[in-house]
Design a protein around this motif. Structure first.
Motif, short mmCIF file in Angstrom:
data_model
loop_
_atom_site.label_atom_id
_atom_site.label_comp_id
_atom_site.label_asym_id
_atom_site.label_seq_id
_atom_site.Cartn_x
_atom_site.Cartn_y
_atom_site.Cartn_z
N THR A 6 -2.30 -13.35 4.64
CA THR A 6 -3.49 -12.50 4.73
C THR A 6 -3.61 -11.91 6.13
OG1 THR A 6 -4.61 -13.86 3.08
CG2 THR A 6 -5.98 -12.39 4.39
N MET A 7 -3.28 -12.70 7.12
CA MET A 7 -3.26 -12.19 8.50
C MET A 7 -2.26 -11.04 8.61
SD MET A 7 -2.29 -14.30 11.97
CE MET A 7 -2.09 -13.46 13.54
N PHE A 8 -1.09 -11.20 8.01
CA PHE A 8 -0.09 -10.13 8.02
C PHE A 8 -0.64 -8.89 7.29
CE2 PHE A 8 3.60 -13.45 7.98
CZ PHE A 8 3.23 -13.86 9.25
N ALA A 9 -1.33 -9.12 6.18
CA ALA A 9 -1.88 -8.01 5.40
C ALA A 9 -2.94 -7.26 6.20
CB ALA A 9 -2.49 -8.54 4.10
N ASP A 10 -3.73 -7.99 6.97
CA ASP A 10 -4.74 -7.40 7.84
C ASP A 10 -4.05 -6.49 8.87
OD1 ASP A 10 -6.98 -6.82 9.35
OD2 ASP A 10 -7.65 -8.90 9.54
N TYR A 11 -3.00 -7.01 9.48
CA TYR A 11 -2.24 -6.24 10.48
C TYR A 11 -1.66 -4.97 9.87
CZ TYR A 11 1.66 -5.13 13.63
OH TYR A 11 2.55 -4.49 14.45
#
Length: 630
Positions: A483-488
Motif C-alpha cells: 500500500t505504501m508503494f501504491a501511495d508512492y
C-alpha cells in the motif's frame, strides 16, 4: 478483450505471482533429483514433434481468423465461428508457450530452449498486430444486435460476459489504423522497463565489503538478504546495507529518468485511449472504482500505529540502542528448525481441511502428480510461482530450502494452484482466467490456515514466536508495504499527469514523506533511507500492480473470518460463497465476485480489519516473548 491481449495478461500474471527467496543448492545436477520432485512436461506434449505440430497449427488458425475480416457484423454465425477458431488457437498457445517456458525455467542456461521461447514470443507479437482489426470491427456491431445474437445463438453463450462488457469500454477502442499503430508502439513502450532491468542486473557492479569475521563478500541482493537475516552483528548488517544501496544511489539520476520514461509512456497510452489518468486506464478494464484504490491508500496511511508498535517491540527484544531498516529481518529468537519437504506437504495438506475434504483431495493430487518442481538445481530460476495450462493442469515452481518461510511459500503457491484448478474445472475457456485483482486471495487465505494449524499444534515457545513473526511480517510485507508503494505510485503519476517536474530529488522526497507517515521516528534515518524507489521492479515493469496484493490480503482476511467464525450454518454458507469465488474464474467483474463472496473493498472497515488483525498479532507476540523471558 482480444484473446491475444488476454494471453499476454496471463503471461504477466504467471511472471508476477511469485515469491523471491534465497534457496540452498540441493543437487549438483537436475538428473539427480527424484522424478517425484520434478515437473512432468509430458502432460503438455509427449514430445517435441507434438509441440511442433501445434506451433504450425497456430499459424493456420491465424489465417482462418483473418478470413473473417469485414464479415463479423454480417451474422452471429460468423462471429461465433471466428471466436471458436480463436479459442482453439489460444488453447494451443497456452500449451505451446508453457511447454517451452517451463523447461527453460528449470534450465535457463539452455540456449536452444531460449531460442525456441523467443521464436514463440515473436510469433505471438506478430499475432497481436495482425488481430488489431478485431476489436474495432466487433464494436461496430450495435449493442442491441449483440444482445439478440447472444440470446439466440448457443455458440456465443460462453462469451456473453466479454461480448457485452465490450460496450462499456467502447469509447476507449480506436480505429483499426490507430489500434495497429498502438500495437507497433506497444513494443517500444516497454523499453524503459528493459533499461531498468539491464541497469539493475546485467550492467550493475556490486560492491565488496569485509565483515567482522574477516570474510570478504560481494553484496548482491541475495547476499544482502542473507546477511540482514542471519548476521547478528549490527555493524555487519550496516556495511551490507550501505554497500548495496550505494550502488543504486550512485545511479539515482538514471533510475529517475527511467521511471519518468515509464510513467510518460503510461500517460501517453492513457490519453490516446481517452482516459483521464493512468490509474483510470489501469482500473477501468476490470471495472474497479477509483475509490477502492484511494480508500486503501488513505485508510492505511492514517493507521500505521501497529507497524510502529511492532518495530518498537523488535528494538526492545533485540536490545538495540538504535534501530534501522536493515535490522528488520533478524530473528527475535534462535529458532532455526528445518522442515523437510515431505513433512511440509503433510502439514499444509492437514491445514486446508477447513476448506473441505474435496479441496484437500485435489491438493493431494497436485502435490503427487508432477505438478510441482521442488528443489533448486544449477540453471533454475529463483523464486516461486504457479501458472496454469488450460486443459492440462497448473505447474508450480519452488526452490524449497527447508525454512519456515518456505513452508508458508508452499501453502501460498498451492493456494494459487488450487484456485486455477477449480476455475479451470468449472469455467469454459472464455471465462476461466481470473483477474490479478483476486489472484492473491486464495494464496493468502491458505497462509492463514497454515498459521492457525501450526499454532494449534506446537507448544514450542520459540516456534510460536517464529510463526507469529512470520504472520506479522507477511501482513507488513503484503499489505502495508504494498500500500505504501501504491501511495508512492499514485503521487508520482499524478505529478507527471499534471506536468510537474520529476527528478531524483523529487522522487526521494515523495518517498521520504510517505515513509515518515508509516514509520515516524521509530527507525533511524540514513543517507540511503529514501532511495528504495530505485530498486523496486514493479514500479518499472508493471505500474499500478502492487495495490492488488493489499486488496487481496484484505479480502482473504474477511473471507477467512467468515469461514472460520460464527455458527456452523454461517461457516458452511461462507465456505460455499468462498468456494464459488474460486470456481468463478473471470465470469464477472472482480469487485462483483468479491461482493458475492462477502467482501466490499469500498468500505474502510474492510481495510481496518487487517490493521486491527496486525495490532492483535503484535500484542500476542509480546505475550509469547514475555513467556520466553520467564
Amino acid at each position: 478483450m482480444n484473446q491475444f491481449k488476454r494471453f499476454f495478461v496471463f503471461v504477466l500474471v504467471a511472471a508476477c505471482t511469485c515469491v523471491q527467496s534465497v534457496a540452498q543448492v540441493n543437487y549438483e545436477k537436475r538428473e539427480d533429483i527424484p522424478a517425484k520432485y520434478k515437473w512432468n512436461f509430458s502432460d503438455i506434449y509427449a514430445n517435441w514433434e507434438a509441440w511442433e505440430a501445434d506451433f504450425k497449427a497456430i499459424s493456420k488458425d491465424m489465417e482462418k481468423i483473418q478470413s473473417f475480416k469485414g464479415k463479423l457484423g454480417e451474422n452471429s454465425e460468423n462471429l461465433a465461428e471466428m471466436l471458436k477458431i480463436q479459442e482453439d488457437l489460444m488453447k494451443k498457445a497456452y500449451k505451446v508457450y508453457q511447454f517451452v517456458s517451463f523447461q527453460s525455467t528449470v534450465d535457463m542456461r539452455n540456449m536452444e530452449l531460449q531460442a525456441k521461447l523467443q521464436q514463440v514470443q515473436i510469433l505471438f507479437s506478430q499475432f497481436g498486430v495482425a488481430t488489431a482489426w478485431i476489436s474495432p470491427e466487433m464494436i461496430q456491431i450495435p449493442e442491441s444486435t449483440m444482445k439478440e445474437w447472444v440470446a439466440s445463438n448457443p455458440a456465443l453463450k460462453d462469451h456473453k460476459f466479454d461480448l457485452l462488457d465490450m460496450y462499456r469500454l467502447q469509447k476507449h477502442v480506436l480505429t483499426e489504423e490507430m489500434e495497429q499503430l498502438m500495437s507497433f508502439y506497444s513494443q517500444v513502450s516497454g523499453t524503459a522497463g528493459k533499461v531498468f532491468t539491464a541497469l539493475s542486473t546485467a550492467d550493475i557492479e556490486f560492491q565488496e565489503v569485509e565483515l567482522s569475521d574477516g570474510k570478504k563478500v560481494k553484496v548482491t541482493p541475495g547476499v544482502y538478504s542473507q546477511i540482514v537475516t542471519n548476521n547478528l552483528n549490527q555493524e555487519d548488517r550496516k556495511k551490507a546495507y550501505e554497500a548495496l544501496y550505494d550502488v543504486y544511489y550512485k545511479n539515482k539520476n538514471a533510475y529517475a529518468a527511467i521511471y519518468q520514461g515509464v510513467i510518460e509512456s503510461e500517460w501517453s497510452n492513457a490519453r490516446a485511449r481517452k482516459y483521464e489518468s493512468c490509474l483510470d486506464a489501469k482500473l477501468e478494464g476490470n471495472n474497479i472504482p477509483k475509490d477502492v484504490y484511494l480508500n486503501l491508500v488513505n485508510t492505511v496511511r492514517e493507521n500505521t500505529a501497529p507497524v510502529q508498535k511492532y518495530v518498537k517491540l523488535r528494538k526492545k527484544v533485540l536490545g538495540l540502542e538504535k534501530y534501522y531498516g536493515f535490522d528488520g529481518s533478524i530473528s527475535l529468537t534462535d529458532f532455526n528448525k528445518n522442515y523437510p519437504y515431505d513433512e511440509a506437504v503433510d502439514v499444509v495438506t492437514e491445514s486446508v481441511l477447513p476448506l473441505g475434504k474435496d479441496y484437500q483431495e485435489k491438493l493431494k493430487v497436485a502435490t503427487s502428480s508432477g505438478w510441482l518442481d521442488v528443489y533448486e538445481n544449477p540453471g533454475k530460476r529463483s523464486g516461486a510461482f504457479s501458472a496454469g495450462v488450460y486443459g492440462v493442469h497448473p505447474y508450480m515452481l519452488l526452490n524449497y530450502n527447508g525454512t519456515l518461510d518456505y513452508v508458508f511459500t508452499l501453502a501460498h503457491e498451492l493456494g494459487h494452484t488450487m484456485h486455477t484448478t477449480l476455475s479451470n474445472e468449472n469455467q469454459p475457456f472464455a471465462t476461466h482466467g481470473y483477474t490479478i485483482f483476486v489472484a492473491e486471495v486464495a494464496s493468502t487465505f491458505n497462509e492463514r490456515l497454515l498459521l492457525d494449524h501450526m499454532m494449534k499444534n506446537t507448544d514450542n515457545p520459540k516456534e510460536r514466536i517464529a510463526l507469529l513473526t512470520q504472520s506479522i511480517e507477511g501482513i507488513i510485507g503484503t499489505f502495508f508495504a504494498q500500500t505504501m508503494f501504491a501511495d508512492y505510485e499514485y503521487q508520482v503519476h499524478t505529478m507527471v499527469e499534471q506536468g510537474q517536474p520529476v527528478n531524483a530529488d523529487i522522487l526521494t522526497k515523495v518517498w521520504g514523506d510517505i515513509a515518515n507517515k508509516y514509520y515516524g521516528d521509530v527507525t533511524e534515518k540514513t543517507k540511503y533511507s529514501n532511495y528504495p524507489w530505485t530498486r523496486i521492479p514493479h514500479f518499472y515493469n508493471s505500474p499500478y500492480y502492487v495495490y492488488q496484493y493489499a486488496t487481496c490480503f484484505a479480502s482473504s482476511a474477511k473471507l477467512y473470518k467468515d469461514v472460520t467464525e460464527g455458527t456452523k450454518k454461517e461457516k458452511k454458507e461462507a465456505l460455499k460463497r468462498y468456494t464459488t469465488l474460486l470456481q468463478s474464474g473471470g465470469n464477472d467483474f472482480p469487485m462483483e465476485q468479491l461482493k458475492k463472496a462477502g467482501v466490499d473493498l469500498s468500505k474502510p472497515e474492510t481495510i481496518l480489519a487487517v490493521i486491527n488483525q496486525l495490532d492483535q498479532l503484535v500484542d500476542q507476540l509480546a505475550v509469547e516473548l514475555e513467556k520466553l523471558e520467564k
